[in-house]
Each structure stands twice: as C-alpha cells, then as structure tokens.
Scaffold this active site. Structure first.
Site, PDB file in Angstrom:
ATOM      1  N   ILE A  30      -9.358   1.866   2.637  1.00 44.75           N
ATOM      2  CA  ILE A  30     -10.834   1.595   3.063  1.00 44.75           C
ATOM      3  C   ILE A  30     -10.747   1.855   4.699  1.00 44.75           C
ATOM      4  O   ILE A  30     -11.710   2.151   5.233  1.00 44.75           O
ATOM      5  CB  ILE A  30     -11.133   0.325   2.882  1.00 44.75           C
ATOM      6  CG1 ILE A  30     -12.925   0.205   3.092  1.00 44.75           C
ATOM      7  CG2 ILE A  30     -10.918  -0.897   4.039  1.00 44.75           C
ATOM      8  CD1 ILE A  30     -13.454  -1.249   2.442  1.00 44.75           C
ATOM      9  N   ASN A  85       4.695  -2.564   4.303  1.00 49.83           N
ATOM     10  CA  ASN A  85       4.610  -3.658   5.293  1.00 49.83           C
ATOM     11  C   ASN A  85       5.070  -4.985   4.487  1.00 49.83           C
ATOM     12  O   ASN A  85       4.305  -5.171   3.559  1.00 49.83           O
ATOM     13  CB  ASN A  85       3.180  -3.712   5.919  1.00 49.83           C
ATOM     14  CG  ASN A  85       2.689  -2.565   6.857  1.00 49.83           C
ATOM     15  OD1 ASN A  85       3.926  -1.935   7.465  1.00 49.83           O
ATOM     16  ND2 ASN A  85       1.483  -1.960   6.576  1.00 49.83           N
ATOM     17  N   GLY A  91       2.964  -6.337   9.855  1.00 47.32           N
ATOM     18  CA  GLY A  91       1.699  -5.640   9.449  1.00 47.32           C
ATOM     19  C   GLY A  91       1.055  -5.926   8.204  1.00 47.32           C
ATOM     20  O   GLY A  91       0.131  -5.255   7.854  1.00 47.32           O
ATOM     21  N   HIS A  98       2.039  -3.234  -1.889  1.00 44.59           N
ATOM     22  CA  HIS A  98       1.574  -1.839  -2.200  1.00 44.59           C
ATOM     23  C   HIS A  98       2.125  -1.150  -1.305  1.00 44.59           C
ATOM     24  O   HIS A  98       2.589  -1.388  -0.235  1.00 44.59           O
ATOM     25  CB  HIS A  98      -0.011  -2.036  -1.462  1.00 44.59           C
ATOM     26  CG  HIS A  98      -0.223  -2.674  -0.349  1.00 44.59           C
ATOM     27  ND1 HIS A  98      -0.263  -3.924  -0.239  1.00 44.59           N
ATOM     28  CD2 HIS A  98      -0.384  -2.151   1.023  1.00 44.59           C
ATOM     29  CE1 HIS A  98      -0.301  -4.372   1.053  1.00 44.59           C
ATOM     30  NE2 HIS A  98      -0.537  -3.118   1.658  1.00 44.59           N
ATOM     31  N   HIS A 100       1.876   2.194   1.068  1.00 43.83           N
ATOM     32  CA  HIS A 100       0.895   3.177   1.833  1.00 43.83           C
ATOM     33  C   HIS A 100       1.514   4.692   1.657  1.00 43.83           C
ATOM     34  O   HIS A 100       2.599   4.981   2.009  1.00 43.83           O
ATOM     35  CB  HIS A 100       0.917   2.913   3.256  1.00 43.83           C
ATOM     36  CG  HIS A 100       0.391   1.466   3.376  1.00 43.83           C
ATOM     37  ND1 HIS A 100      -0.919   1.478   4.071  1.00 43.83           N
ATOM     38  CD2 HIS A 100       0.838   0.470   3.418  1.00 43.83           C
ATOM     39  CE1 HIS A 100      -1.296   0.145   4.256  1.00 43.83           C
ATOM     40  NE2 HIS A 100      -0.261  -0.652   3.922  1.00 43.83           N
TER      41      HIS A 100
END
Ligand code: DGP
Length: 112
Positions: A30, A85, A91, A98, A100
């Site tokens: 998002i 992270n 972070g 998950h 990235h």
C-alpha cells in the site's frame, strides 16, 4: 495473533493481489518503495521469520520460489531485491511474516 495481512488472506479487506496458491498470497504494498513493490505472505500466520521452525522449512522455500515466479510474471525477473524485516528494530511493522519484492529502480548497498 491475526494482523491486517491475515485479513487480506481471508479476503476480509481488499488488496491488489497479483498471485495466489495454496500456501501464499502476493499483493501490492500500500506504500510502495519502488515502482514494483509486492508482499509475499504465507497463509499460515507466523509473526516473524525468527519464529519459524523446522516444520516451516518447505513453507519458507515455497515463499522464495513464489517470489521468483511473481518477479517473472511481473516482468522484473532479472533485477529485483527481496527484503525481510525481522522485528520492530529492523523495521517490521506488520507482525505476519512477509517478503518484500522490490524492483524497477536502482538499489544501493549497503541497504539503509
Ligand atoms: P514491514 O514494515 O516489513 O512490516 O512491512 C509492512 C508493509 O506492509 C509496509 O511496507 C506497508 C504494508 N502495508 C501495511 N498495511 C497494508 C495494507 O493494509 N495493505 C497493503 N497492501 N499493504 C499494507
């Protein structure tokens, strides 16, 4: 404990989903940090990578292979960065494991 990503997995909130199989879901971040920024999320709720155990070995391998497949499907298969992270100090803000997948711009090393 369930998070916003658990709600995406269960289709309780919308997301721009680019890939799904029996183990994981991939959807656009998002708040993208690159022209392509997709999150690869296991359907199993594991809070962070360091909480995964020996029984999660195939799941973790599956996520890596899914990331490569999503990168190919999105046309960025030769130049992308994968980031995990782990923990708030590193972070992490959503405590559902998950990857990235970032692509479409130059990346610096070392990462910030
Ligand atoms: P991290 O900081 O590594 O835990 O990454 C969490 C990412 O999740 C962050 O880049 C923003 C993204 N994000 C947070 N909430 C939502 C949401 O509701 N939908 C989507 N698509 N992404 C979200």
């Amino acid at each position: 404990m369930t998070t916003i990503f658990g709600k995406v997995v269960r289709r309780e909130i919308p997301a721009d989903i680019v890939y799904e199989d029996e183990v994981c879901l991939a959807f656009r971040d998002i708040n993208p940090q690159a022209p392509t920024h997709v999150l690869i999320v296991p359907k199993k709720e594991i809070a962070k990578l360091s909480d995964a155990g020996a029984g999660d070995e195939s799941l973790l391998g599956h996520l890596m292979l899914a990331a490569g497949r999503v990168a190919r499907d999105l046309g960025v298969g030769d130049a992308f960065r994968l980031v995990v992270n782990n923990g708030a100090e590193a972070g992490q803000s959503v405590f559902h494991l998950h990857l990235h997948l970032l692509a479409g711009r130059k990346f610096r090393w070392p990462p910030g």
